[in-house]
Design an enzyme around this catalytic site. Structure first.
Site, PDB file in Angstrom:
ATOM      1  N   ASP A 118       0.786  -1.345   0.114  1.00 47.81           N
ATOM      2  CA  ASP A 118       0.283   0.062  -0.093  1.00 47.81           C
ATOM      3  C   ASP A 118       0.927   1.191  -0.272  1.00 47.81           C
ATOM      4  O   ASP A 118       1.312   1.579  -0.934  1.00 47.81           O
ATOM      5  CB  ASP A 118      -0.930  -0.176   1.307  1.00 47.81           C
ATOM      6  CG  ASP A 118      -1.910   0.906   1.310  1.00 47.81           C
ATOM      7  OD1 ASP A 118      -2.057   1.864   0.585  1.00 47.81           O
ATOM      8  OD2 ASP A 118      -3.013   0.812   2.001  1.00 47.81           O
ATOM      9  N   ASP A 174      -8.139  -7.522   5.792  1.00 48.01           N
ATOM     10  CA  ASP A 174      -9.249  -7.429   6.864  1.00 48.01           C
ATOM     11  C   ASP A 174      -9.655  -5.994   7.022  1.00 48.01           C
ATOM     12  O   ASP A 174      -9.182  -5.163   6.247  1.00 48.01           O
ATOM     13  CB  ASP A 174      -8.826  -7.634   8.294  1.00 48.01           C
ATOM     14  CG  ASP A 174      -7.912  -6.636   8.767  1.00 48.01           C
ATOM     15  OD1 ASP A 174      -6.954  -6.352   8.190  1.00 48.01           O
ATOM     16  OD2 ASP A 174      -7.913  -6.361   9.943  1.00 48.01           O
ATOM     17  N   ARG A 180     -11.699 -11.662   6.356  1.00 49.37           N
ATOM     18  CA  ARG A 180     -10.599 -12.389   5.729  1.00 49.37           C
ATOM     19  C   ARG A 180     -10.957 -13.451   4.949  1.00 49.37           C
ATOM     20  O   ARG A 180     -10.270 -13.735   4.085  1.00 49.37           O
ATOM     21  CB  ARG A 180      -9.604 -12.570   6.927  1.00 49.37           C
ATOM     22  CG  ARG A 180      -8.784 -11.212   7.647  1.00 49.37           C
ATOM     23  CD  ARG A 180      -7.664 -11.869   8.323  1.00 49.37           C
ATOM     24  NE  ARG A 180      -7.373 -11.020   9.499  1.00 49.37           N
ATOM     25  CZ  ARG A 180      -6.115  -9.914   9.050  1.00 49.37           C
ATOM     26  NH1 ARG A 180      -5.838  -9.833   8.035  1.00 49.37           N
ATOM     27  NH2 ARG A 180      -5.865  -9.070  10.078  1.00 49.37           N
TER      28      ARG A 180
HETATM   29  C1  PRP Z   1      -1.306  -4.686   5.917  1.00 53.24           C
HETATM   30  C2  PRP Z   1      -0.745  -5.832   4.662  1.00 53.24           C
HETATM   31  C3  PRP Z   1       0.524  -5.310   4.402  1.00 53.24           C
HETATM   32  C4  PRP Z   1       0.835  -3.851   5.037  1.00 53.24           C
HETATM   33  C5  PRP Z   1       0.733  -2.918   3.633  1.00 53.24           C
HETATM   34  O1  PRP Z   1      -0.964  -5.408   6.938  1.00 53.24           O
HETATM   35  O2  PRP Z   1      -0.842  -6.964   5.196  1.00 53.24           O
HETATM   36  O3  PRP Z   1       1.518  -6.240   5.334  1.00 53.24           O
HETATM   37  O4  PRP Z   1      -0.326  -3.370   5.714  1.00 53.24           O
HETATM   38  O5  PRP Z   1       0.751  -1.723   4.219  1.00 53.24           O
HETATM   39  P1  PRP Z   1       1.912  -0.786   3.631  1.00 53.24           P
HETATM   40  O6  PRP Z   1       2.461  -0.762   2.346  1.00 53.24           O
HETATM   41  O7  PRP Z   1       1.056   0.767   3.788  1.00 53.24           O
HETATM   42  O8  PRP Z   1       3.035  -0.672   4.644  1.00 53.24           O
HETATM   43  P2  PRP Z   1      -1.587  -4.862   8.493  1.00 53.24           P
HETATM   44  O9  PRP Z   1      -0.857  -4.027   9.167  1.00 53.24           O
HETATM   45  O10 PRP Z   1      -2.943  -4.378   7.961  1.00 53.24           O
HETATM   46  O11 PRP Z   1      -1.703  -6.166   9.290  1.00 53.24           O
HETATM   47  P3  PRP Z   1      -2.506  -7.440   8.863  1.00 53.24           P
HETATM   48  O12 PRP Z   1      -2.157  -8.009   7.878  1.00 53.24           O
HETATM   49  O13 PRP Z   1      -2.486  -8.676  10.058  1.00 53.24           O
HETATM   50  O14 PRP Z   1      -4.048  -7.361   8.458  1.00 53.24           O
END
Ligand code: PRP
Length: 197
Positions: A118, A174, A180
């Protein structure tokens, strides 16, 4: 027993997200086809090697489970848990290491498995963490990439789908730890009062 999801699945949320809907962005079939392709590409690239796949918890658990079964090579699996979102739809701007890998990755071919890139903060953190341990190679696989918003100065080796800058859930991703298990990828958006969304 199988559950039939309509071609264009739209669900209304409740509670805190009342008035919001899920709308399909990437279908279950598209995901299955792409995961097979990625499995084939990785297999071809790592022929005669035994890479270690490091999946980022929690979001990548479904993706890695499907991907590994589309790979026709021997490999190992490990997990790392990071946090960059604070139970909301926007990034907090920081990455926290919640659980590190257990394996020794020195002199190993490492493949990092992400569900989504992201802002790019998490993948940058992962690159530093992996390269700091002296692996033979490090490659990055992500099912989804928000190319317009991610600020990374290195290439992602395998990308499933480039997606627009929308909050997405399903297939491991999620919203407040829910959704999920949905079979496809859905956007979460506010429903229009006139019935459109
Ligand atoms: C989400 C996703 C990635 C990260 C990407 O994890 O799984 O690991 O965010 O975002 P970024 O590129 O902005 O850093 P999250 O922290 O939501 O945890 P989860 O996987 O447990 O939902």
């Amino acid at each position: 027993m199988s559950i039939d999801y309509p071609e264009k699945f739209v669900a209304e949320l409740d509670g805190k997200y009342e008035g919001w809907v899920l709308e399909e962005l990437v279908s279950e079939k598209e995901i299955r086809t792409r995961v097979k392709e990625l499995g084939r590409e990785i297999t071809n690239h790592y022929k005669d090697k035994t890479p270690i796949l490091i999946a980022v918890l929690n979001g990548s658990f479904i993706f890695i489970a499907d991907l590994i079964r589309e790979m026709d090579i021997e490999c190992e699996v490990d997990f790392i848990k990071l946090s960059s979102y604070m139970n909301e739809t926007k990034s907090s701007g920081t990455v926290r290491l919640v659980k590190d890998i257990s394996a020794n990755i020195t002199d190993r071919d490492v493949i990092v498995i992400e569900d989504i890139v992201d802002s790019g903060l998490t993948i940058k953190f992962l690159k530093n963490r992996m390269e700091g341990s002296g692996p033979t190679s490090v490659a990055f696989v992500t099912l989804l990439h928000k190319e317009e918003v991610s600020k990374i100065d290195f290439d992602l080796d395998y990308v499933g789908f480039k997606i627009p800058n929308k909050f997405v859930v399903g297939y491991g991703l999620d919203l407040d730890q829910k959704y999920r298990k949905l079979p496809a990828i859905y956007t979460v958006k506010e429903s229009d009062q006139n019935g459109r969304s």
